[in-house]
Design an enzyme around this catalytic site. Structure first.
Site, mmCIF file in Angstrom:
data_model
loop_
_atom_site.group_PDB
_atom_site.id
_atom_site.type_symbol
_atom_site.label_atom_id
_atom_site.label_comp_id
_atom_site.label_asym_id
_atom_site.label_seq_id
_atom_site.Cartn_x
_atom_site.Cartn_y
_atom_site.Cartn_z
ATOM 1 N N CYS A 115 36.777 51.605 38.578
ATOM 2 C CA CYS A 115 36.618 50.954 37.262
ATOM 3 C C CYS A 115 35.350 51.382 36.533
ATOM 4 O O CYS A 115 35.228 51.170 35.330
ATOM 5 C CB CYS A 115 36.645 49.443 37.417
ATOM 6 S SG CYS A 115 38.204 48.835 38.070
ATOM 7 N N HIS A 252 33.524 46.667 30.961
ATOM 8 C CA HIS A 252 34.773 46.848 31.694
ATOM 9 C C HIS A 252 35.484 45.500 31.710
ATOM 10 O O HIS A 252 34.867 44.454 31.939
ATOM 11 C CB HIS A 252 34.469 47.324 33.115
ATOM 12 C CG HIS A 252 35.658 47.239 34.018
ATOM 13 N ND1 HIS A 252 36.875 47.795 33.671
ATOM 14 C CD2 HIS A 252 35.837 46.645 35.232
ATOM 15 C CE1 HIS A 252 37.739 47.557 34.644
ATOM 16 N NE2 HIS A 252 37.139 46.856 35.591
ATOM 17 N N ASN A 282 43.090 44.367 33.257
ATOM 18 C CA ASN A 282 42.114 45.341 33.774
ATOM 19 C C ASN A 282 42.774 46.716 33.873
ATOM 20 O O ASN A 282 43.619 46.940 34.736
ATOM 21 C CB ASN A 282 41.631 44.863 35.156
ATOM 22 C CG ASN A 282 40.614 45.789 35.790
ATOM 23 O OD1 ASN A 282 40.405 46.914 35.330
ATOM 24 N ND2 ASN A 282 39.981 45.333 36.867
HETATM 25 N N1 ACO Z 1 48.407 32.622 41.162
HETATM 26 C C1 ACO Z 1 48.211 31.403 41.704
HETATM 27 N N2 ACO Z 1 47.304 31.157 42.662
HETATM 28 C C2 ACO Z 1 46.563 32.203 43.094
HETATM 29 C C3 ACO Z 1 46.729 33.496 42.571
HETATM 30 C C4 ACO Z 1 47.689 33.688 41.577
HETATM 31 N N3 ACO Z 1 47.917 34.883 41.002
HETATM 32 N N4 ACO Z 1 45.854 34.327 43.205
HETATM 33 C C5 ACO Z 1 45.158 33.568 44.075
HETATM 34 N N5 ACO Z 1 45.599 32.283 44.022
HETATM 35 C C6 ACO Z 1 45.111 31.139 44.786
HETATM 36 C C7 ACO Z 1 44.463 31.572 46.088
HETATM 37 O O1 ACO Z 1 45.452 31.716 47.091
HETATM 38 C C8 ACO Z 1 43.547 30.393 46.351
HETATM 39 O O2 ACO Z 1 44.326 29.340 46.890
HETATM 40 P P1 ACO Z 1 43.730 28.345 48.022
HETATM 41 O O3 ACO Z 1 42.551 27.665 47.364
HETATM 42 O O4 ACO Z 1 44.874 27.440 48.307
HETATM 43 O O5 ACO Z 1 43.309 29.236 49.152
HETATM 44 C C9 ACO Z 1 43.081 29.958 44.965
HETATM 45 O O6 ACO Z 1 44.045 30.525 44.056
HETATM 46 C C10 ACO Z 1 41.690 30.433 44.590
HETATM 47 O O7 ACO Z 1 41.532 31.823 44.944
HETATM 48 P P2 ACO Z 1 40.191 32.620 44.620
HETATM 49 O O8 ACO Z 1 40.364 34.013 45.094
HETATM 50 O O9 ACO Z 1 39.007 31.853 45.147
HETATM 51 O O10 ACO Z 1 40.163 32.555 43.019
HETATM 52 P P3 ACO Z 1 39.062 33.031 42.023
HETATM 53 O O11 ACO Z 1 38.663 31.905 41.150
HETATM 54 O O12 ACO Z 1 37.942 33.801 42.703
HETATM 55 O O13 ACO Z 1 39.847 34.053 41.090
HETATM 56 C C11 ACO Z 1 40.066 36.459 40.826
HETATM 57 C C12 ACO Z 1 40.416 35.220 41.670
HETATM 58 C C13 ACO Z 1 40.702 36.287 39.487
HETATM 59 C C14 ACO Z 1 40.619 37.673 41.534
HETATM 60 C C15 ACO Z 1 38.547 36.583 40.650
HETATM 61 O O14 ACO Z 1 37.903 36.402 41.878
HETATM 62 C C16 ACO Z 1 38.136 37.936 40.086
HETATM 63 O O15 ACO Z 1 38.418 38.272 38.960
HETATM 64 N N6 ACO Z 1 37.391 38.713 40.873
HETATM 65 C C17 ACO Z 1 36.793 39.959 40.415
HETATM 66 C C18 ACO Z 1 37.760 41.058 40.231
HETATM 67 C C19 ACO Z 1 36.979 42.273 39.762
HETATM 68 O O16 ACO Z 1 35.942 42.158 39.138
HETATM 69 N N7 ACO Z 1 37.369 43.408 40.062
HETATM 70 C C20 ACO Z 1 36.459 44.500 39.643
HETATM 71 C C21 ACO Z 1 36.868 45.694 39.592
HETATM 72 S S1 ACO Z 1 38.508 46.051 40.047
HETATM 73 C C22 ACO Z 1 38.429 47.683 40.535
HETATM 74 O O17 ACO Z 1 37.391 48.263 40.683
HETATM 75 C C23 ACO Z 1 39.678 48.315 40.940
#
Ligand code: ACO
Length: 325
Positions: A115, A252, A282
């Site tokens: 990214c 990004h 993304n």
């Molecule tokens: N729909 C419904 N529920 C979901 C989903 C979904 N799509 N995905 C995860 N959940 C659930 C999980 O299972 C978890 O459930 P639990 O509490 O029962 O265990 C709950 O939601 C919370 O999960 P988290 O992973 O803690 O959620 P978070 O608030 O961290 O959001 C996310 C997840 C959106 C992925 C976030 O962490 C994020 O954006 N992270 C950064 C991503 C990023 O910056 N990537 C950078 C570059 S990508 C690259 O380089 C290729």
């Protein structure tokens, strides 16, 4: 020190026609529009059609950027494509674009920094232009992440989209030629220790497969906010510029909460942060030029503005680039 500067001559982008909404995605995996929007800000993503490859998206974006610059492929002597989803393991996607543009001159190669690829690309092209190696370069961020997603993994498949964005970067003298100050400073970093938090579980040497994206999203999130904020501050400090002087931040587009977190940490006005997360999701290396194009086209980004580009991605890799447009 070189008297050359690297200016943005043209900007272009391309998004595949097919749009997949959150509700459509919720028919494939156990998720909902509410969850995706609340946690990420994403409403929809574009998905490449059958037979539509990264090079096709890249070529469309390149042609749009050339048109914006008032140049043709004959004027280009360097093509750099930032991608993690190349058409093939080799040759590089850049050489495929070169052929598609009808070019038999110049050099073309890919940059792989996931990214952060476009920021790495700005740094590489800026260095080559200032060293006199190129006069007009096409820098393209192009991805078909839909091809490396595990469409049964709701924690990752909801986050990404396909697309391509491009800059024509040109050499200019140190005198004002009406195209702004150009690249003022750039800063790139990586740290390979965090590979297990964000990676693809396949590759030609290790598995002889393409693999699927795997991510520990919440851990990546924490690193992203800290590292992006640090990169922006370093890039501004190196240029002797206060972040309050910057007109637009073009980040990004990983997650609206990351954009908000970085703005809060740096005390930046959220209205100065360009966001296309809702409509593009993304698009990895394509997201920065696509967001730039959106803000240029709607009249927010104007010639003479001071702009900070920034990104964070797999590797980990991260960086920022300060540009006078
Ligand atoms: N729909 C419904 N529920 C979901 C989903 C979904 N799509 N995905 C995860 N959940 C659930 C999980 O299972 C978890 O459930 P639990 O509490 O029962 O265990 C709950 O939601 C919370 O999960 P988290 O992973 O803690 O959620 P978070 O608030 O961290 O959001 C996310 C997840 C959106 C992925 C976030 O962490 C994020 O954006 N992270 C950064 C991503 C990023 O910056 N990537 C950078 C570059 S990508 C690259 O380089 C290729």
């Amino acid at each position: 020190m070189s008297s050359l500067k690297t200016v943005i001559s043209g900007v272009g982008g391309y998004l595949p026609q097919t749009i997949m909404t959150n509700d459509e995605l919720a028919k494939k995996v156990d998720t909902s529009d509410e969850w995706i929007q609340a946690r990420t800000g994403i409403k929809q993503r574009h998905v490449a059609g059958e037979g539509e490859f990264t090079s096709h998206l890249a070529t469309e974006a390149a042609q749009a950027a050339l048109q914006d610059a008032g140049l043709s492929a004959d004027d280009i002597d360097l093509i750099v494509v930032a991608t993690t989803t190349p058409d093939l393991t080799f040759p590089s996607t850049a050489t495929i674009v070169q052929e598609a543009l009808g070019m038999t001159h110049g050099a073309a190669f890919d940059v792989q920094a996931v990214c952060s690829g476009f920021i790495y690309g700005v740094t590489v092209v800026d260095s080559m232009i200032k060293a006199g190696q190129a006069k007009h370069a096409l820098l393209i961020g192009a991805e078909t992440f839909s091809r490396i997603l595990d469409w049964e993994d709701r924690t990752t498949c909801v986050l990404f989209g396909d697309g391509a964005g491009a800059f024509v970067l040109s050499a200019a003298g140190s005198d004002d030629n009406g195209k702004g100050k150009g690249v003022i400073s750039s800063f790139i970093r990586s740290d390979g220790r965090h590979r297990d938090m964000l990676y693809v579980d396949g590759g030609p040497s290790r598995t002889q497969t393409v693999g699927h994206l795997r991510m520990l999203g919440n851990q990546v999130f924490r690193h992203a906010v800290t590292d992006i904020s640090g990169a922006i501050q370093t890039c501004a400090d190196n240029a002797g510029i206060d972040t309050t002087e910057i007109d637009w931040f073009v980040p990004h587009q990983a997650n609206q909460r990351i954009l908000a977190g970085v703005a809060k940490k740096l005390g930046v006005d959220a209205d100065k942060v360009i966001s296309t997360v809702a409509s593009h999701a993304n698009t990895s290396a394509a997201s920065v030029p696509l967001a730039f194009m959106a803000a240029k086209n709607d009249g927010r980004i104007k010639r003479g503005d001071l702009i900070m580009l920034e990104a964070f991605g797999g590797g980990f890799t991260w960086g920022a680039a300060l540009i006078g447009y």
